[in-house]
Design an enzyme around this catalytic site. Structure first.
Site, PDB file in Angstrom:
ATOM      1  N   GLY A  12       0.814  -1.212   0.000  1.00  0.00           N
ATOM      2  CA  GLY A  12       0.000   0.000   0.000  1.00  0.00           C
ATOM      3  C   GLY A  12       0.844   1.258   0.000  1.00  0.00           C
ATOM      4  N   ASP A  13       0.170   2.414  -0.180  1.00  0.00           N
ATOM      5  CA  ASP A  13       0.824   3.733  -0.133  1.00  0.00           C
ATOM      6  C   ASP A  13       1.899   3.902  -1.193  1.00  0.00           C
ATOM      7  OD1 ASP A  13      -0.784   4.315   2.057  1.00  0.00           O
ATOM      8  OD2 ASP A  13       0.705   3.552   3.484  1.00  0.00           O
ATOM      9  N   GLU A  14       1.725   3.255  -2.311  1.00  0.00           N
ATOM     10  CA  GLU A  14       2.735   3.339  -3.380  1.00  0.00           C
ATOM     11  C   GLU A  14       2.667   4.677  -4.109  1.00  0.00           C
ATOM     12  OE1 GLU A  14       0.464   0.936  -3.136  1.00  0.00           O
ATOM     13  OE2 GLU A  14       1.459  -1.019  -2.990  1.00  0.00           O
ATOM     14  N   LYS A  16      -0.743   5.609  -5.491  1.00  0.00           N
ATOM     15  CA  LYS A  16      -1.844   5.353  -6.448  1.00  0.00           C
ATOM     16  C   LYS A  16      -2.642   6.618  -6.744  1.00  0.00           C
ATOM     17  CE  LYS A  16      -3.230   2.193  -3.502  1.00  0.00           C
ATOM     18  NZ  LYS A  16      -2.063   2.085  -2.623  1.00  0.00           N
ATOM     19  N   ALA A  39      -7.994   3.360   3.137  1.00  0.00           N
ATOM     20  CA  ALA A  39      -7.124   3.971   2.131  1.00  0.00           C
ATOM     21  C   ALA A  39      -6.915   5.448   2.444  1.00  0.00           C
ATOM     22  CB  ALA A  39      -7.753   3.830   0.750  1.00  0.00           C
ATOM     23  N   GLY A  40      -5.754   5.935   2.059  1.00  0.00           N
ATOM     24  CA  GLY A  40      -5.488   7.375   2.114  1.00  0.00           C
ATOM     25  C   GLY A  40      -4.681   7.678   0.877  1.00  0.00           C
ATOM     26  N   HIS A  41      -5.302   8.277  -0.113  1.00  0.00           N
ATOM     27  CA  HIS A  41      -4.649   8.533  -1.396  1.00  0.00           C
ATOM     28  C   HIS A  41      -4.360  10.022  -1.532  1.00  0.00           C
ATOM     29  CE1 HIS A  41      -6.360   4.558  -3.239  1.00  0.00           C
ATOM     30  NE2 HIS A  41      -5.647   4.375  -2.157  1.00  0.00           N
ATOM     31  N   ARG A 143     -23.403 -12.615   5.044  1.00  0.00           N
ATOM     32  CA  ARG A 143     -24.747 -12.232   4.560  1.00  0.00           C
ATOM     33  C   ARG A 143     -25.579 -11.491   5.600  1.00  0.00           C
ATOM     34  NH1 ARG A 143     -25.038 -18.275   2.685  1.00  0.00           N
ATOM     35  NH2 ARG A 143     -23.928 -18.301   4.645  1.00  0.00           N
ATOM     36  N   GLN A 221      -5.053  -0.098  -1.134  1.00  0.00           N
ATOM     37  CA  GLN A 221      -4.074  -0.976  -0.476  1.00  0.00           C
ATOM     38  C   GLN A 221      -3.075  -1.498  -1.525  1.00  0.00           C
ATOM     39  OE1 GLN A 221      -7.725  -1.721   0.520  1.00  0.00           O
ATOM     40  NE2 GLN A 221      -7.138   0.093   1.659  1.00  0.00           N
ATOM     41  N   SER A 296      -1.007   8.342   5.796  1.00  0.00           N
ATOM     42  CA  SER A 296      -1.852   9.491   5.459  1.00  0.00           C
ATOM     43  C   SER A 296      -3.192   9.436   6.181  1.00  0.00           C
ATOM     44  CB  SER A 296      -2.058   9.594   3.939  1.00  0.00           C
ATOM     45  OG  SER A 296      -1.914   8.374   3.299  1.00  0.00           O
ATOM     46  N   ARG A 300       0.706   7.068  11.458  1.00  0.00           N
ATOM     47  CA  ARG A 300       1.710   6.146  12.007  1.00  0.00           C
ATOM     48  C   ARG A 300       2.970   6.164  11.144  1.00  0.00           C
ATOM     49  NH1 ARG A 300      -1.478   0.509  12.231  1.00  0.00           N
ATOM     50  NH2 ARG A 300      -2.312   1.310  10.278  1.00  0.00           N
ATOM     51  N   GLY A 410       8.582  13.167  -7.444  1.00  0.00           N
ATOM     52  CA  GLY A 410       8.143  14.084  -6.405  1.00  0.00           C
ATOM     53  C   GLY A 410       6.640  13.952  -6.236  1.00  0.00           C
TER      54      GLY A 410
HETATM   55  P1  GDP Z   1      -1.503   5.822  -2.083  1.00  0.00           P
HETATM   56  O1  GDP Z   1      -2.228   5.341  -0.895  1.00  0.00           O
HETATM   57  O2  GDP Z   1      -0.964   4.697  -2.919  1.00  0.00           O
HETATM   58  O3  GDP Z   1      -2.273   6.800  -2.906  1.00  0.00           O
HETATM   59  O4  GDP Z   1      -0.207   6.591  -1.522  1.00  0.00           O
HETATM   60  P2  GDP Z   1      -0.187   7.631  -0.274  1.00  0.00           P
HETATM   61  O5  GDP Z   1      -0.802   8.899  -0.700  1.00  0.00           O
HETATM   62  O6  GDP Z   1      -0.702   6.988   0.956  1.00  0.00           O
HETATM   63  O7  GDP Z   1       1.368   7.757  -0.041  1.00  0.00           O
HETATM   64  C1  GDP Z   1       2.230   8.232  -1.011  1.00  0.00           C
HETATM   65  C2  GDP Z   1       2.945   9.463  -0.439  1.00  0.00           C
HETATM   66  O8  GDP Z   1       4.056   9.769  -1.244  1.00  0.00           O
HETATM   67  C3  GDP Z   1       2.080  10.704  -0.455  1.00  0.00           C
HETATM   68  O9  GDP Z   1       2.456  11.520   0.620  1.00  0.00           O
HETATM   69  C4  GDP Z   1       2.432  11.358  -1.785  1.00  0.00           C
HETATM   70  O10 GDP Z   1       2.222  12.767  -1.778  1.00  0.00           O
HETATM   71  C5  GDP Z   1       3.889  11.039  -1.871  1.00  0.00           C
HETATM   72  N1  GDP Z   1       4.431  10.841  -3.220  1.00  0.00           N
HETATM   73  C6  GDP Z   1       3.831  10.288  -4.306  1.00  0.00           C
HETATM   74  N2  GDP Z   1       4.710  10.183  -5.323  1.00  0.00           N
HETATM   75  C7  GDP Z   1       5.889  10.676  -4.879  1.00  0.00           C
HETATM   76  C8  GDP Z   1       7.191  10.812  -5.446  1.00  0.00           C
HETATM   77  O11 GDP Z   1       7.454  10.432  -6.587  1.00  0.00           O
HETATM   78  N3  GDP Z   1       8.167  11.363  -4.654  1.00  0.00           N
HETATM   79  C9  GDP Z   1       7.921  11.771  -3.375  1.00  0.00           C
HETATM   80  N4  GDP Z   1       8.927  12.289  -2.684  1.00  0.00           N
HETATM   81  N5  GDP Z   1       6.703  11.650  -2.805  1.00  0.00           N
HETATM   82  C10 GDP Z   1       5.711  11.092  -3.538  1.00  0.00           C
HETATM   83  P1  IMO Z   2      -3.796   2.751   0.644  1.00  0.00           P
HETATM   84  O1  IMO Z   2      -4.963   2.556  -0.303  1.00  0.00           O
HETATM   85  C1  IMO Z   2      -1.199   0.965   3.659  1.00  0.00           C
HETATM   86  C2  IMO Z   2      -3.013  -2.024   6.310  1.00  0.00           C
HETATM   87  C3  IMO Z   2      -3.134  -1.662   7.774  1.00  0.00           C
HETATM   88  C4  IMO Z   2      -3.040  -3.040   8.390  1.00  0.00           C
HETATM   89  C5  IMO Z   2      -3.775  -3.927   7.400  1.00  0.00           C
HETATM   90  C6  IMO Z   2      -5.239  -4.196   7.759  1.00  0.00           C
HETATM   91  O2  IMO Z   2      -3.662   4.125   1.158  1.00  0.00           O
HETATM   92  O3  IMO Z   2      -2.544   2.195   0.051  1.00  0.00           O
HETATM   93  P2  IMO Z   2      -7.455  -2.714   7.690  1.00  0.00           P
HETATM   94  O4  IMO Z   2      -7.776  -1.424   8.357  1.00  0.00           O
HETATM   95  O5  IMO Z   2      -7.564  -2.690   6.210  1.00  0.00           O
HETATM   96  O6  IMO Z   2      -8.196  -3.876   8.271  1.00  0.00           O
HETATM   97  O7  IMO Z   2      -5.903  -2.965   8.058  1.00  0.00           O
HETATM   98  O8  IMO Z   2      -3.727  -3.242   6.161  1.00  0.00           O
HETATM   99  N1  IMO Z   2      -3.622  -1.038   5.371  1.00  0.00           N
HETATM  100  C7  IMO Z   2      -2.919  -0.196   4.617  1.00  0.00           C
HETATM  101  N2  IMO Z   2      -1.593   0.038   4.568  1.00  0.00           N
HETATM  102  N3  IMO Z   2      -2.035   1.603   2.816  1.00  0.00           N
HETATM  103  C8  IMO Z   2      -3.357   1.348   2.840  1.00  0.00           C
HETATM  104  O9  IMO Z   2      -4.215   1.867   1.933  1.00  0.00           O
HETATM  105  C9  IMO Z   2      -3.869   0.443   3.796  1.00  0.00           C
HETATM  106  N4  IMO Z   2      -5.102   0.001   4.109  1.00  0.00           N
HETATM  107  C10 IMO Z   2      -4.932  -0.916   5.051  1.00  0.00           C
HETATM  108  O10 IMO Z   2      -2.098  -0.806   8.175  1.00  0.00           O
HETATM  109  O11 IMO Z   2      -1.698  -3.462   8.403  1.00  0.00           O
HETATM  110 MG    MG Z   3      -2.202   5.539   1.218  1.00  0.00          MG
END
Ligand code: GDP
Ligand code: IMO
Ligand code: MG
Length: 423
Positions: A12-14, A16, A39-41, A143, A221, A296, A300, A410
């Site tokens: 997750g948090d790549e 997206k 999720a936190g995008h 269900r 995720q 996000s 944590r 970035g």
């Molecule tokens: P998501 O859940 O996959 O949408 O990713 P998150 O938003 O949770 O986490 C990605 C974090 O990296 C966010 O704070 C973005 O603003 C930041 N981010 C995304 N792409 C880049 C990048 O290429 N470089 C840097 N430094 N930050 C990035």
């Molecule tokens: P995005 O879409 C990173 C992790 C939690 C926990 C496990 C189970 O922003 O990439 P849950 O609340 O789903 O039952 O938690 O999954 N987790 C994530 N980690 N990014 C996320 O979403 C996540 N959504 C859940 O930290 O380990």
């Molecule tokens: Mg995220």
């Protein structure tokens, strides 16, 4: 046209949200197919920053329609907060956001159950986001769930039945709580949901495909958190993989077009569970500091480590990834050397196939690369890439056998380098 899917290949948090926003001008319809406010995008553009939880990341560019699919779970209170924040910032969504009637609702007691289950697990807790995701999907599968479409009829009855059942469970866990505030915000959220068009999204999406519209499906995720293929039991409760787009939107496998697999140039994880390449040294601290690796949603600190090609190859296989997107390369700009895990050593033997269990003594085997020691954050085209970075990219493409089409340097929308013309 087909439905292109964009999903995370790690924990997750790549990034997206950022890339869905970047790609939105190429599409007519943007959809979410699973997960919920766990999720936190994050999106950044024009000096502004937004974090989306349930709303697809295609709402900022070009007035495109966005759909929350049936596979998503929605917390009305958090949904309202998200809508309010966007509206305050001048983004009116009413005509552009549609919600599947078959999406399940996270009830206030689901959040309490999430907390009760976690606390009962003690040291073996999952480290969930505490948003009630697991209990809501559990009710769906057993269900007993309450769906968005239920708000249109027989709602009170279904709600009360579920709440009564949940209270019984909470009693068994001796879990103390005060429901009144939670319920107040929750019902305000239901009124907010009712202001949107509630649709049979499977028809809506399939009609769009038939009408030659371009559809993008945004995953939440990552593959390593998938309920079937992730590091079970330290996973989320939905199918985060490409197949989840079929069940979470009601589209046939043959309707899937490109599968964009997104990964960081290193690796992070939040919550508990195995992480073979995790670093506990200065390199890991630097990744966290430079990459601002803090959740996000929960704030944590994220665990950080080197890129894991064994896990990435597995994720590429499970998802049928056709194009790769590498994020946060800039975070490595100051590193002298960069390592990539190419195999695991298990019981003294080197394996390159992702094993059944990551918990048992998995030791990463690394290859080391020279760092590029160049600020990449202002680069506009791949012609500017340093030699060492090109060497790293070529190595990854050869190992992963999929082209890396986008490199992100970035957090801002503008800090995105598209390497090939056609996406
Ligand atoms: P998501 O859940 O996959 O949408 O990713 P998150 O938003 O949770 O986490 C990605 C974090 O990296 C966010 O704070 C973005 O603003 C930041 N981010 C995304 N792409 C880049 C990048 O290429 N470089 C840097 N430094 N930050 C990035
Ligand atoms: P995005 O879409 C990173 C992790 C939690 C926990 C496990 C189970 O922003 O990439 P849950 O609340 O789903 O039952 O938690 O999954 N987790 C994530 N980690 N990014 C996320 O979403 C996540 N959504 C859940 O930290 O380990
Ligand atoms: Mg995220």
């Amino acid at each position: 046209m087909k439905v292109d899917v964009l999903l995370g290949l790690q924990w997750g948090d790549e990034g997206k949200g950022k890339v869905v926003d970047v790609l939105t001008p190429n599409y007519d319809l943007i959809t979410r197919f699973q997960g919920g406010p766990n999720a936190g995008h994050t999106l950044e553009f024009e000096g502004k920053k937004f974090v989306l939880r349930s709303i697809p990341s295609g709402i900022f560019q070009g007035g495109k329609v966005n759909v929350i699919g049936n596979g998503v779970v929605i917390d009305p209170a958090l949904f309202k907060a998200e809508v309010d924040a966007l509206q305050t910032a001048g983004h009116n969504l009413t005509d552009r956001l549609k919600i599947s009637k078959k999406a399940h609702l996270i009830l206030p007691t689901h959040r309490l159950l999430d907390a009760a289950y976690e606390s009962a697990k003690g040291n073996s807790k999952i480290g969930t986001t505490g948003k009630g995701i697991g209990p809501t999907y559990t009710d769906k599968v057993s269900r007993n769930g309450v769906r968005v479409g239920d708000v249109l009829h027989n709602f009170e009855e279904k709600y009360n039945e579920a709440i009564t059942r949940h209270k019984e469970i909470l009693k068994q866990y001796n879990f103390e709580y005060d429901l009144s505030e939670l319920e107040k915000a929750w019902f305000e959220g239901i009124e907010c949901i009712k202001t949107f068009e509630l649709i049979d999204s499977e028809h809506y999406v399939n009609d769009a495909v038939k009408a030659d519209k371009k559809v993008l499906a945004e995953g939440a995720q990552g593959t390593m958190l998938d309920i079937d293929f992730g590091s079970y039991p330290f996973v989320t409760s939905s199918n985060t993989i490409c197949a989840g787009a079929c069940t979470g939107l009601g589209i046939a496998p043959g309707s899937i077009g490109e599968v964009f697999g997104i990964f960081k140039a290193y690796c992070t994880r939040v919550g508990s569970g195995p992480f073979p390449t995790e670093l506990f040294d200065a390199a890991g601290d630097n990744m966290r500091k430079i990459g601002f690796e803090f959740g996000s949603v929960t704030g944590r600190p994220r665990r950080c480590g080197w890129i894991d090609l064994v896990a990435l190859k597995y994720a590429i296989m499970i998802n049928g990834v056709t194009q790769l997107i590498m994020m946060k390369s800039d975070v490595m700009d100051s590193f002298d050397t960069i390592s990539a895990c190419v195999a695991y050593k298990i019981d003294g033997e080197e394996v390159t196939e992702f094993p059944y269990d990551l918990n048992d003594g998995v030791e990463p085997v690394y290859i080391e690369f020279a760092g590029w020691k160049t600020d990449m954050t202002k680069m506009q085209s791949e012609d500017e890439f340093p030699e060492e970075f090109n060497a790293y990219l070529s190595f990854l493409e050869e190992e992963l056998e999929v082209p890396i089409k986008i490199v992100s340097v970035g957090p801002d929308r503008a800090q995105t380098i598209i390497r090939y013309e056609e996406i």
